[in-house]
Design a protein around this motif. Sequence first.
Motif, PDB file in Angstrom:
ATOM      1  N   THR A  41      -0.847   3.060  10.287  1.00 28.90           N
ATOM      2  CA  THR A  41       0.202   2.954   9.271  1.00 28.90           C
ATOM      3  C   THR A  41       1.527   3.511   9.766  1.00 28.90           C
ATOM      4  N   ASP A  42       2.605   2.870   9.332  1.00 30.00           N
ATOM      5  CA  ASP A  42       3.959   3.372   9.562  1.00 30.00           C
ATOM      6  C   ASP A  42       4.411   4.201   8.369  1.00 30.00           C
ATOM      7  N   ILE A  43       5.564   4.843   8.538  1.00 32.71           N
ATOM      8  CA  ILE A  43       6.246   5.468   7.410  1.00 32.71           C
ATOM      9  C   ILE A  43       7.281   4.487   6.898  1.00 32.71           C
ATOM     10  N   GLY A  75       0.806  -1.211   0.000  1.00 30.48           N
ATOM     11  CA  GLY A  75       0.000   0.000   0.000  1.00 30.48           C
ATOM     12  C   GLY A  75       0.839   1.261   0.000  1.00 30.48           C
ATOM     13  N   ALA A  76       1.939   1.284  -0.759  1.00 30.42           N
ATOM     14  CA  ALA A  76       2.795   2.472  -0.797  1.00 30.42           C
ATOM     15  C   ALA A  76       2.033   3.666  -1.339  1.00 30.42           C
ATOM     16  N   ALA A  77       2.097   4.801  -0.607  1.00 35.74           N
ATOM     17  CA  ALA A  77       1.372   6.012  -0.997  1.00 35.74           C
ATOM     18  C   ALA A  77       2.159   7.224  -0.514  1.00 35.74           C
ATOM     19  N   THR A 128       3.856   6.676   2.983  1.00 40.06           N
ATOM     20  CA  THR A 128       2.832   6.099   3.838  1.00 40.06           C
ATOM     21  C   THR A 128       2.672   4.625   3.491  1.00 40.06           C
ATOM     22  N   ALA A 129       2.870   3.767   4.481  1.00 40.51           N
ATOM     23  CA  ALA A 129       2.767   2.317   4.259  1.00 40.51           C
ATOM     24  C   ALA A 129       1.357   1.852   4.640  1.00 40.51           C
ATOM     25  N   ARG A 130       0.399   2.127   3.757  1.00 43.55           N
ATOM     26  CA  ARG A 130      -0.972   1.690   4.008  1.00 43.55           C
ATOM     27  C   ARG A 130      -1.047   0.168   4.127  1.00 43.55           C
ATOM     28  N   ARG A 131      -1.930  -0.311   4.990  1.00 49.75           N
ATOM     29  CA  ARG A 131      -2.062  -1.744   5.227  1.00 49.75           C
ATOM     30  C   ARG A 131      -3.095  -2.327   4.259  1.00 49.75           C
TER      31      ARG A 131
END
Length: 315
Positions: free
Chosen positions: A56-58, A19-21, A39-42
Amino acid sequence: MTPPLAPAAPLFRDPVHDGAADPTLIRDRETGDWWMFYTARRANLATEGVGWVHGTDIGTATSADDGRTWTYRGIAQGLAHEPGRNTYWAPEILWHDGSYHMYVSYVPGVPTDWDADRHILHHTSRDLVNWRFESVLKLSSDRVIDACVWPLPDGSWRMWHKDEADGNRIHAADSADLFTWRPIGRALDDQAQEGPNVFRHQGSYWMVTDFWSGLLVYRSDDLTHWTRQDEPLLAGKGLRPGDDGDGHHAFALSQGEDDAYLFYFTHSAGGQRSCVQVAPLAVHEGRLRCDRDAAFGLRLRADRTPALRGGNQPS
């Protein structure tokens, strides 16, 4: 025919949650490698409501071949300033006076809807790996996200961000030192939008924003008065693998008078998953253009990067 130095397409996918954004890039001043923070969307999880875009993490990735391919490097460390599982979005990173500065959107906890306070946090680092929390910024409301920072001609700084409490308009704040910020009100008031990104290219300042149907474009001579371009960028689908819809939340990188690139994310068709893409930017008859389907070579150059991003930066 694939041109020499053609970048990967998609440029990057997150190998954990796909989920890279909201990508942003900066060059490591010690190694010369380029870093991508995102942004590492799940996106590969089934959650209640919009829980997958929270918690979410970075994420981080690095490139040793001038931006053409990227290696996942895990999540940014040291961002937590309170306990529990929380939400981090849309990092903005710059270098100034011996430190990297990160401005990151923050939502407490893991909400399953959009009704939650949002703030922008400030962190600093010496190495892009270990981050130290500095403060929660006092901006125009308690519903702010998507920071973008650029230097003003007088040596101070301006931040643009989205204020959800004011109809999702783009607001601005000024700072003399990158630590204390003074809100100055709306920067754009024509419509709702998010993800502002400011850069300088071919003698003008440009701002691109995400209006959820592509990217709006604004031009300025002074970073205060902005004129909207009559056509958006990246509306609809592209032809490359993974370029399946409107471009979202972009980051522009100028490489001197001739070359500029736009890094953005797209959703996979009909799904939560997303990936990062890159396309060339050009100015034609006073308008910013982005041909996402063009064949092009990519070589990010350390010696011609603009202020904040790499080689010749204010210090």
